[in-house]
Design a protein around this motif. Structure first.
Motif, short mmCIF file in Angstrom:
data_model
loop_
_atom_site.label_atom_id
_atom_site.label_comp_id
_atom_site.label_asym_id
_atom_site.label_seq_id
_atom_site.Cartn_x
_atom_site.Cartn_y
_atom_site.Cartn_z
N ASN A 178 0.59 -1.30 -0.32
CA ASN A 178 -0.27 0.19 0.10
C ASN A 178 0.82 1.20 -0.14
OD1 ASN A 178 0.57 1.10 2.43
ND2 ASN A 178 -0.52 -0.94 3.60
N ASP A 179 0.40 2.55 -0.60
CA ASP A 179 1.08 3.27 -0.96
C ASP A 179 1.29 3.81 0.84
OD1 ASP A 179 -1.26 4.98 -2.95
OD2 ASP A 179 0.81 4.14 -3.06
N GLU A 180 1.12 3.98 1.84
CA GLU A 180 1.83 4.20 3.40
C GLU A 180 2.49 3.46 3.89
OE1 GLU A 180 -1.76 4.42 6.06
OE2 GLU A 180 -0.53 3.20 7.19
N SER A 181 2.36 2.46 3.48
CA SER A 181 3.56 1.82 3.66
C SER A 181 5.25 2.11 3.51
CB SER A 181 3.88 0.51 3.34
OG SER A 181 2.89 -0.51 3.60
N ARG A 182 5.29 3.40 2.06
CA ARG A 182 7.14 3.28 2.06
C ARG A 182 7.14 5.05 2.94
NH1 ARG A 182 7.91 7.37 -1.79
NH2 ARG A 182 5.90 7.82 -2.97
N LEU A 183 6.34 5.77 3.00
CA LEU A 183 6.12 6.77 4.15
C LEU A 183 5.98 6.65 4.95
CD1 LEU A 183 3.16 8.59 1.63
CD2 LEU A 183 5.12 8.73 1.68
N SER A 184 5.71 5.72 5.78
CA SER A 184 5.73 5.55 6.74
C SER A 184 6.93 5.03 7.89
CB SER A 184 4.55 3.79 7.77
OG SER A 184 3.43 4.93 7.30
N ALA A 185 7.82 3.72 6.49
CA ALA A 185 9.19 3.95 6.43
C ALA A 185 10.50 4.72 6.40
CB ALA A 185 9.19 2.56 5.38
N LEU A 186 10.02 5.43 5.62
CA LEU A 186 10.86 6.51 5.20
C LEU A 186 11.08 7.90 6.66
CD1 LEU A 186 10.64 7.49 1.57
CD2 LEU A 186 12.67 6.89 3.16
N SER A 187 9.61 8.09 7.23
CA SER A 187 9.59 9.14 7.84
C SER A 187 9.85 8.47 9.51
CB SER A 187 7.79 9.06 8.74
OG SER A 187 7.53 9.39 9.57
N LEU A 188 10.02 6.85 9.83
CA LEU A 188 11.13 6.66 11.28
C LEU A 188 11.75 6.06 11.44
CD1 LEU A 188 7.60 5.73 11.70
CD2 LEU A 188 8.33 3.85 12.64
N VAL A 189 12.30 6.09 10.04
CA VAL A 189 13.98 6.06 9.80
C VAL A 189 15.10 7.76 9.51
CG1 VAL A 189 16.13 6.17 8.40
CG2 VAL A 189 14.28 4.32 8.24
N LYS A 190 13.90 8.65 9.30
CA LYS A 190 14.39 9.55 9.85
C LYS A 190 14.11 10.44 10.90
CE LYS A 190 14.02 13.88 7.14
NZ LYS A 190 13.16 15.24 5.95
N ARG A 191 12.99 9.20 11.48
CA ARG A 191 13.24 9.71 13.69
C ARG A 191 13.75 8.73 13.83
NH1 ARG A 191 6.75 9.67 12.19
NH2 ARG A 191 6.94 8.24 14.27
N ASN A 192 15.07 8.60 13.57
CA ASN A 192 16.38 7.41 14.24
C ASN A 192 15.63 5.93 14.52
OD1 ASN A 192 18.57 9.12 13.10
ND2 ASN A 192 17.83 10.32 14.79
N GLN A 193 13.85 5.56 14.51
CA GLN A 193 13.86 4.83 15.04
C GLN A 193 14.29 3.76 14.51
OE1 GLN A 193 11.06 4.60 17.48
NE2 GLN A 193 11.40 6.94 16.86
N HIS A 194 15.34 3.25 13.41
CA HIS A 194 15.78 2.27 13.04
C HIS A 194 17.11 1.42 14.35
CE1 HIS A 194 18.17 5.75 12.11
NE2 HIS A 194 19.28 5.29 11.58
N ARG A 195 17.19 2.76 15.27
CA ARG A 195 18.38 2.74 16.32
C ARG A 195 17.58 2.12 17.55
NH1 ARG A 195 21.08 8.98 16.09
NH2 ARG A 195 21.67 8.54 13.92
#
Lengths: 201, 283
Positions: A154-171
């Motif tokens: 779905n469209d939302e998925s890539r936007l969410s993924a990018l958004s969370l990486v920007k907020r450093n959630q990958h750490r």
């Protein structure tokens, strides 16, 4: 046919972003199909969550057995099932499933013959350009078949993924290796779900 | 700025891997400051930012740092030449990088860092067999290099060559027998080979050094279960054999209790999942 929700997609992406220099892998959970439903749709996979497994060395079996037993136990209380497996090679330019991916997929297919492989492809990782960062494969008699056109994102998925990486959630994302290093690290990653809920588009 | 400097120092000293954070610190705090007040630390920081920039594919930042280092230390500096070659690696000009490394080695064939970069070059180009071969040659000379043995072990594991991986893990055990992680790694490789007996021995030796190693506790459960399956208790078996099974059962029970205790203290709401999981493993 398969589809993936924002939570599963995002957690997978965060795992990759946390360990960009290493091979990583993990499990995708799907809604357990009710046998009373339409028989023809029993192979439809609906990925709703993701459990990141390991980073670095992926080919040791004991901790994989431990992880699968815990994920199975977790699934049985939630009407979920292990429906997919994702795998990223260490080498940047190698998007091909290897022997480790083969062995793990065969093991997963013992319990769910419809399970698929999501093989990470680094050329697709720019989610500003692509809606997904992987290719989807089925496995039959040790042969991989690309089934990308049957997979829906779905469209939302890539936007969410990018958004969370920007907020450093990958750490913040926890994989099974992190859990085994210190068990208070929760491989269910409730924090990520909360972060997503706090995000709106 | 001071806290940024301290953070960078900590990351250098503890060999921390946080490249995106380091680049953030550079971009937000340090890049437009005058670092001359830091004296020699300035060059260490530039080198650190350079390497992190390569990891994050920020070639322009890497270029800025490298230019300053070249200005200070001239192109004749071996350390700067090595960094220059790494820059070529990051833009996939592998031939150029190899030329630099080869020439550096001609001048000084004992340069271990350059030799290891050559091996990394092979790995980057997915020439794993060649990388393994070169790393073996390297280790004939530098037999105590733990990092190299560990890398070779991982390379063999990626090729599913458990036998050779075992050999590397044994070298690491010899070099540092007091590190519980080495024992656990060795046990897990043995388990993957199907040698449950050896695996179990080394999961126990792990626990002797570190009784909290969760992987080893799980390992005891897995190995003891597998060994008792291979050795089913029957009336026709000897007393000794039945006693062995009894001790497996006791050890599984002991490990299970240790695990449950730890989960109860650290993450109690995961306990039901754990108990079900262990149950399914030991059935």
């Amino acid at each position: 046919m398969s589809e993936i929700n924002t939570l599963a997609f995002t957690k997978m992406f965060l795992h990759l972003a946390k360990y960009p220099e290493l091979a990583v892998n993990g499990i995708l959970l799907g809604v357990r199909s009710n046998s009373a439903n339409d028989e023809a749709d029993s192979s439809y996979l609906n990925f709703v969550d993701c459990i990141p497994l390991f980073h670095g060395v992926l080919s040791l079996s004991p901790m994989l057995e431990i992880a699968l037993s815990q994920i199975d136990a977790y699934c049985s209380t939630r009407n979920l099932t292990i429906a997919g497996y994702y795998h990223a090679n260490e080498n940047y330019s190698d998007p091909n499933p290897n022997f480790t991916a083969l062995r793990i997929m065969e093991k997963i297919k013992e319990n769910n013959p419809n399970a698929v492989l999501l093989m990470i492809d680094n050329t697709l990782v720019d989610l500003n350009e692509n809606d997904r960062f992987y290719n989807v494969f089925t496995l039959t008699d040790k042969t991989w078949k690309n089934v990308n056109e049957t997979h829906i994102v779905n469209d939302e998925s890539r936007l969410s993924a990018l958004s969370l990486v920007k907020r450093n959630q990958h750490r913040q994302i926890i994989d099974f290796d992190n859990h085994l290093d210190s068990i208070s690290n929760d491989w269910r990653n409730p924090n990520i779900r909360n972060e997503l809920n706090a995000t709106s588009f | 700025m001071q806290s940024a400097i301290e953070k960078l120092r900590k990351y250098r000293d503890e060999n921390y891997r946080a490249h995106d954070e380091i680049i953030e610190l550079w971009t937000n705090v340090l890049s437009n400051r005058n670092l001359s007040s830091l004296g020699d630390e300035k060059w260490l920081i530039l080198e650190q930012i350079f390497k992190s920039a390569l990891h994050c594919s920020k070639q322009s930042i890497a270029r800025q740092c490298l230019d300053q280092l070249e200005k200070q230390f001239k192109r004749t500096s071996r350390r700067v030449s090595t960094l220059n070659a790494m820059y070529y690696e990051s833009i996939e000009e592998y031939g150029h990088a190899e030329e630099i490394y080869a020439s550096l080695l001609e001048d000084n064939e004992t340069d271990a860092i350059v030799r290891k970069r050559q091996i990394s070059l092979l790995k980057e180009q997915n020439q794993i067999r060649e990388a393994i071969s070169e790393l073996n040659s390297y280790l004939e000379l530098y037999q105590a290099d733990q990092e190299a043995w560990s890398e070779l072990c991982d390379l063999y594991l990626s090729e599913h060559d458990y036998t050779k991986a075992t050999f590397c893990a044994e070298e690491l055990l010899l070099i540092n027998p007091h590190n519980h992680l080495n024992h656990e790694r060795y046990a897990s490789i043995r388990y993957s080979q199907g040698d449950y007996d050896k695996a179990r021995t080394y999961y126990f030796s792990t626990l002797k050094i570190n009784p909290s190693n969760i992987r080893a506790l799980y390992g005891v459960i897995l190995t003891s279960t597998n060994l008792s399956i291979k050795n089913p208790s029957t009336a026709s078996k000897t007393q000794a054999s039945n006693d062995t099974n009894q001790s497996f059962i006791e050890q599984i029970q002991w490990a299970r209790e240790q695990i449950i205790q730890k989960y109860r203290e650290a993450i109690p709401d995961l306990l039901p999942v754990i108990e079900t999981a262990i149950q399914s493993l030991t059935l």
